[in-house]
Write a protein that holds these residues in place. Structure first.
Motif, PDB file in Angstrom:
ATOM      1  N   GLU A  88      42.444 -34.069  47.354  1.00  0.00           N
ATOM      2  CA  GLU A  88      42.251 -32.797  46.671  1.00  0.00           C
ATOM      3  C   GLU A  88      43.507 -31.939  46.798  1.00  0.00           C
ATOM      4  OE1 GLU A  88      38.766 -30.645  47.649  1.00  0.00           O
ATOM      5  OE2 GLU A  88      37.464 -32.412  47.607  1.00  0.00           O
ATOM      6  N   PRO A  89      44.044 -31.441  45.674  1.00  0.00           N
ATOM      7  CA  PRO A  89      45.256 -30.614  45.718  1.00  0.00           C
ATOM      8  C   PRO A  89      45.113 -29.365  46.584  1.00  0.00           C
ATOM      9  CG  PRO A  89      44.789 -31.314  43.468  1.00  0.00           C
ATOM     10  CD  PRO A  89      43.592 -31.686  44.290  1.00  0.00           C
ATOM     11  N   THR A  90      43.885 -28.852  46.737  1.00  0.00           N
ATOM     12  CA  THR A  90      43.674 -27.637  47.514  1.00  0.00           C
ATOM     13  C   THR A  90      43.416 -27.919  48.994  1.00  0.00           C
ATOM     14  OG1 THR A  90      41.311 -27.697  46.956  1.00  0.00           O
ATOM     15  CG2 THR A  90      42.753 -26.386  45.529  1.00  0.00           C
ATOM     16  N   HIS A 113      46.509 -32.541  51.822  1.00  0.00           N
ATOM     17  CA  HIS A 113      47.367 -32.931  50.701  1.00  0.00           C
ATOM     18  C   HIS A 113      48.835 -33.012  51.103  1.00  0.00           C
ATOM     19  CE1 HIS A 113      49.407 -32.479  46.734  1.00  0.00           C
ATOM     20  NE2 HIS A 113      48.385 -33.209  46.321  1.00  0.00           N
ATOM     21  N   VAL A 137      37.056 -26.689  48.129  1.00  0.00           N
ATOM     22  CA  VAL A 137      37.179 -25.794  46.974  1.00  0.00           C
ATOM     23  C   VAL A 137      36.628 -26.544  45.771  1.00  0.00           C
ATOM     24  CG1 VAL A 137      38.760 -24.546  45.461  1.00  0.00           C
ATOM     25  CG2 VAL A 137      39.199 -24.637  47.925  1.00  0.00           C
ATOM     26  N   ALA A 146      39.812 -29.090  41.825  1.00  0.00           N
ATOM     27  CA  ALA A 146      40.554 -27.861  41.534  1.00  0.00           C
ATOM     28  C   ALA A 146      42.019 -28.051  41.901  1.00  0.00           C
ATOM     29  CB  ALA A 146      39.962 -26.699  42.319  1.00  0.00           C
ATOM     30  N   GLU A 147      42.907 -27.599  41.029  1.00  0.00           N
ATOM     31  CA  GLU A 147      44.338 -27.719  41.279  1.00  0.00           C
ATOM     32  C   GLU A 147      44.869 -26.550  42.109  1.00  0.00           C
ATOM     33  OE1 GLU A 147      46.143 -28.087  37.474  1.00  0.00           O
ATOM     34  OE2 GLU A 147      45.147 -29.994  37.010  1.00  0.00           O
ATOM     35  N   GLN A 148      44.105 -25.457  42.148  1.00  0.00           N
ATOM     36  CA  GLN A 148      44.462 -24.309  42.966  1.00  0.00           C
ATOM     37  C   GLN A 148      43.180 -23.594  43.371  1.00  0.00           C
ATOM     38  OE1 GLN A 148      46.159 -20.956  40.512  1.00  0.00           O
ATOM     39  NE2 GLN A 148      46.583 -22.631  39.086  1.00  0.00           N
ATOM     40  N   PRO A 149      43.197 -22.842  44.465  1.00  0.00           N
ATOM     41  CA  PRO A 149      41.960 -22.265  45.008  1.00  0.00           C
ATOM     42  C   PRO A 149      41.182 -21.384  44.042  1.00  0.00           C
ATOM     43  CG  PRO A 149      43.720 -22.132  46.638  1.00  0.00           C
ATOM     44  CD  PRO A 149      44.353 -22.612  45.368  1.00  0.00           C
ATOM     45  N   ARG A 150      41.855 -20.658  43.167  1.00  0.00           N
ATOM     46  CA  ARG A 150      41.163 -19.707  42.291  1.00  0.00           C
ATOM     47  C   ARG A 150      40.726 -20.320  40.968  1.00  0.00           C
ATOM     48  NH1 ARG A 150      45.956 -16.054  39.582  1.00  0.00           N
ATOM     49  NH2 ARG A 150      44.522 -16.058  37.830  1.00  0.00           N
ATOM     50  N   GLN A 151      41.004 -21.589  40.726  1.00  0.00           N
ATOM     51  CA  GLN A 151      40.726 -22.201  39.428  1.00  0.00           C
ATOM     52  C   GLN A 151      39.229 -22.237  39.134  1.00  0.00           C
ATOM     53  OE1 GLN A 151      42.399 -26.109  38.980  1.00  0.00           O
ATOM     54  NE2 GLN A 151      41.748 -26.340  36.864  1.00  0.00           N
TER      55      GLN A 151
END
Length: 327
Positions: A39-41, A45, A112, A167-172
């Motif tokens: 996972e990117p988040t 990673h 996330v 998710a690629e970033q936490p807020r996505q």
């Protein structure tokens, strides 16, 4: 407060096939599992990559079937070891990278989710422009739309994002065009329901706050919404279309307040979004100035506005007798 269970943030597969183990440069004494995705988040990673071999977790060797010793004579998935840790606690991993053993210390964090299972008691987030109602995809929302069997009745593309996408970033977020409040400005778009908004004027939409800022700050003549459309046919398979919604920017923004008034919605956005708290306060002040009994409280209540905007369309669907099922 409660932080939930941590996760390592990897997807893995068993390494029971001897040819695969040889091809991955594993020695006869090596045992472990193949990392498929990270996972990117996840904090892991930075230390773990796809196609690494996870040999041990916190000093406990992992078998080729992904199990570790449990009670006397029993074995259990190594994910049990992860569940015994606390959020933000460190774990030591032994990895095989291209035939070389390495050790890495990683932090275990709460996952996330691209489509979260909980919204922590908060009212639904929403944004309305020209009668187009946008909201983030969440499990509570999917349950309200498709009922208790949402994991069977929801569109395959939403279920795929729920179960498999990371998710690629936490807020996505997966931002949906959830429904259209019919008006002259949005004619032709009335039947668009629960369709993901991919981009606005060529800019990829990250989350609801990003969408709001893009619309509020748009100086172009038109608003071009790019949608990832999913339609269920009676043959029970999904057809994907890249659809577009185009609105004249000035006309869309001017028509919004009239549409809100028509549907008794006090604000074009929920309080959690940029400008939302100010909009709710302004609506409450205007209602109080007009002397409408109880109006100020309703205007200040973002939850009421969200309920009116996002709606509980499952009741409408039940009343119409229509349903769609994935086979």
């Amino acid at each position: 407060g409660y932080t939930g269970f941590p996760c390592l943030g990897v997807e893995w597969q068993k390494l029971e096939n001897p040819d695969m183990r040889t091809a991955l440069k594993m020695k006869p004494h090596h045992k472990g599992v193949l990392v498929r995705r990270v996972e990117p988040t996840a904090p892991a990673h930075a230390a773990v990559a796809a196609y690494d071999i996870l040999l041990s977790f916190d000093g406990v060797d992992i078998s080729n079937d992904g199990t570790v010793p449990f009670r006397s004579g029993e074995r259990i998935s190594f994910s049990y070891l992860v569940s015994q840790k606390y959020t933000n606690e460190e774990a030591v991993l032994r990895l095989l990278k291209d035939g070389k053993e390495v050790t890495a210390s990683v932090s275990l964090a709460a996952p996330v989710k691209l489509i979260p299972f909980h919204i922590k008691g908060a009212p639904p987030s929403y944004f309305i422009v020209a009668g187009l109602v946008f909201t983030p995809a969440t499990v509570p929302y999917m349950r309200s739309e498709y009922g208790k069997e949402y994991d069977f009745d929801a569109p395959v593309k939403l279920l795929d994002k729920l179960m498999h996408h990371m998710a690629e970033q936490p807020r996505q977020q997966v931002v949906l065009l959830s429904q259209v409040l019919a008006a002259e400005v949005n004619i032709g778009y009335e039947e668009m329901l629960n369709t993901q908004v991919v981009a606005l004027n060529g800019v990829k939409v990250v989350d609801m706050r990003h969408l709001v800022s893009l619309v509020d700050g748009c100086t172009e003549e038109y608003l071009h919404f790019d949608l990832d459309y999913n339609q269920k046919e009676y043959l029970h398979f999904d057809l994907d279309y890249n659809q577009k919604v185009v609105l004249a920017t000035a006309h869309a923004k001017a028509a919004t307040q009239e549409i809100l008034a028509m549907h008794c919605i006090s604000s074009d956005r929920s309080p959690d979004l940029p400008g939302g708290a100010a909009a709710a306060a302004a609506a409450a002040a205007a209602a109080a100035a007009n002397g409408a009994p109880g109006s100020s409280a309703a205007a200040a209540n973002g939850a009421d506005a969200a309920a009116a905007a996002a709606g509980d369309k499952c009741k409408e669907k039940a009343g119409s007798g229509k349903s769609s099922r994935r086979r």
